[in-house]
Every structure is written in structure tokens, then in C-alpha cells.
Design a protein around this motif. Structure first.
Motif: not given
Length: 251
Positions: A112-135
């Protein structure tokens, strides 16, 4: 004259143009037949590419992903209930543009975390700001912000992030203060920004995990009503990869 021009370009923070001009000078024969405007356009293109690359690197660095993950490295070989077509659709980023959410659930170790980080990384490549947190760490940061007087500033910063990734949802019980914090976050982001939630719990157990019926209704309504869902299944990828590694050692 050439040295002065290169120096001025760098002083103007046009390092991409300076590098491209240096390349043209070192390979003069390749560019001699090009018109002035054609050569200038090449310099501008290189400057734009350089700036875009720097921006993407900055967005990835600021996201603070737990894992270095890319969509290209997602493993579809082992059956986990995810389809390449679904990931490709999410990779287009339309759900982020529309301020929709994504909920990724599945057993421990399913990726799950790998998939989420991959989608987040892809969002960065599309110029979106992203931030990952453990709750737990997000809630701790907000608790500390209340103590030092920066709570509202931190909420405002969270509200501006295009894609907020929250991992380990439902792993620990929530206090009344934590529930209020989550309500503030979800209310600020609802209809304006996207949230990606990761949890071992199936979504039908999220209501009970919050611990307060009124706030659970309010939080989950803002989180779920426009959410895409990915439900991972199957054996832990850590165990699978561990067995593959062991097999390689035995050969």
C-alpha cells in the motif's frame, strides 16, 4: 566576450541557457548552419527543461516520501487486486485536478505504502505539491504546534498541499483532540485539495475506528463521498520477495 556572456547568464539565474550556450560553443560545427532564432530557441528550450527538472526535484524532496517508488517499478506479476489500467488512469492526475480523494486499503505488507508513494511521486512530476505523513506523526506535529502557537499556521500549510498522503490510518486509537484535528484538516481540504489515505482496515471499519459518531460522520463524509478506492489483496509482498531472495541464495 563569451566568458562575460556566460557569467551574466548565470548571474541572471539562467543556468540552463548558460549550459546550452557552452554546449553550442564547444560543438560549433553542429550549430553553424542554424539561424539565430533557431539557436536562441534551443537555448530557451534547455532553460525551460532545466527549470522544470529542478522544480520536480524540489517537489519530490519536499514530499518526504517514506519510500523511493515510481509507477514504472510497480509489480503487477503477483496478484494483489490492482490492475495496470487502473493505475494508468490515476497516473493521469485528473482526480487531483478535481480535488478528489484516494483510499488504499489492504493487509500488512501488500504494498500500500509503495503504491501511494509511487502515485505521489507521479503527482510531483505533474507539478503538484505532495506531502507524506504517518498519521501518528501528523497528529503529534499538530499537538506540538498547539503548544508553540503555530497551530493555525500549520493547518493553513496543510490546506495548501495539492495531495496530502496519510499512512497508517486506523492503526492507533484517536483522542478527542486528534478527532478535532482530523476534522479541521478534512474540512479545509474538502472540495479544494486531494487526500490519499492508506490503511490496513477495510473502509467499512473506519467509522468505528474514529470513536465518536458525530465526528466520524463528518470526517468520513468529507473523505469518502468523492473517493477512488484501491483494495489490495493477497500475501505480503515482503514475504514473497523474501522467499525469492532465499531461492536465489540457494541456487
Amino acid at each position: 566576450m563569451t566568458t562575460q556572456t556566460l557569467t551574466q547568464l548565470r548571474q541572471l539565474k539562467l543556468g540552463g541557457m548558460a549550459a546550452a550556450l557552452q554546449n553550442q560553443l564547444e560543438h560549433a560545427g553542429t550549430y553553424d548552419d542554424l539561424a539565430f532564432m533557431d539557436r536562441l530557441n534551443l537555448l530557451l528550450d534547455h532553460e525551460n527543461l532545466t527549470r522544470q527538472s529542478r522544480k520536480q526535484e524540489r517537489l519530490v524532496r519536499q514530499a518526504r516520501f517514506k519510500l523511493h517508488a515510481t509507477l514504472q517499478d510497480i509489480d503487477y506479476q503477483h496478484p494483489r487486486g490492482i490492475k495496470a489500467a487502473d493505475i494508468a488512469a490515476l497516473a493521469q492526475g485528473d482526480w487531483i485536478k478535481r480535488a478528489q480523494n484516494l483510499l488504499i486499503t489492504g493487509p500488512c505488507g501488500s504494498g500500500k505504502t509503495y503504491l501511494a508513494c509511487a502515485l505521489g511521486h507521479n503527482a510531483c512530476l505533474h507539478d503538484y505539491s505532495v506531502r507524506y505523513y504517518r498519521l501518528s506523526r501528523l497528529l503529534l506535529a499538530l499537538t506540538q504546534a498547539k503548544a508553540d502557537g503555530s497551530y493555525h499556521k500549520q493547518l493553513a500549510l496543510l490546506a495548501k498541499i495539492d495531495l496530502l498522503v496519510i499512512d497508517d490510518w486506523g492503526l492507533e486509537p484517536l483522542t478527542a483532540a486528534h478527532r478535532n484535528d482530523l476534522m479541521e484538516i478534512m474540512d479545509d481540504r474538502h472540495g479544494h485539495r486531494s487526500t490519499l489515505m492508506i490503511s490496513q482496515l477495510p473502509t467499512d471499519q473506519w467509522y468505528a475506528s474514529i470513536g465518536d459518531n458525530t465526528l466520524a460522520d463528518a470526517i468520513l463524509d468529507r473523505l469518502m463521498h468523492n473517493a477512488h478506492r484501491l483494495t489490495l489483496k493477497g500475501e505480503s509482498m515482503r514475504k514473497i520477495l523474501g522467499r525469492l531472495t532465499d531461492d536465489e541464495h540457494l541456487r
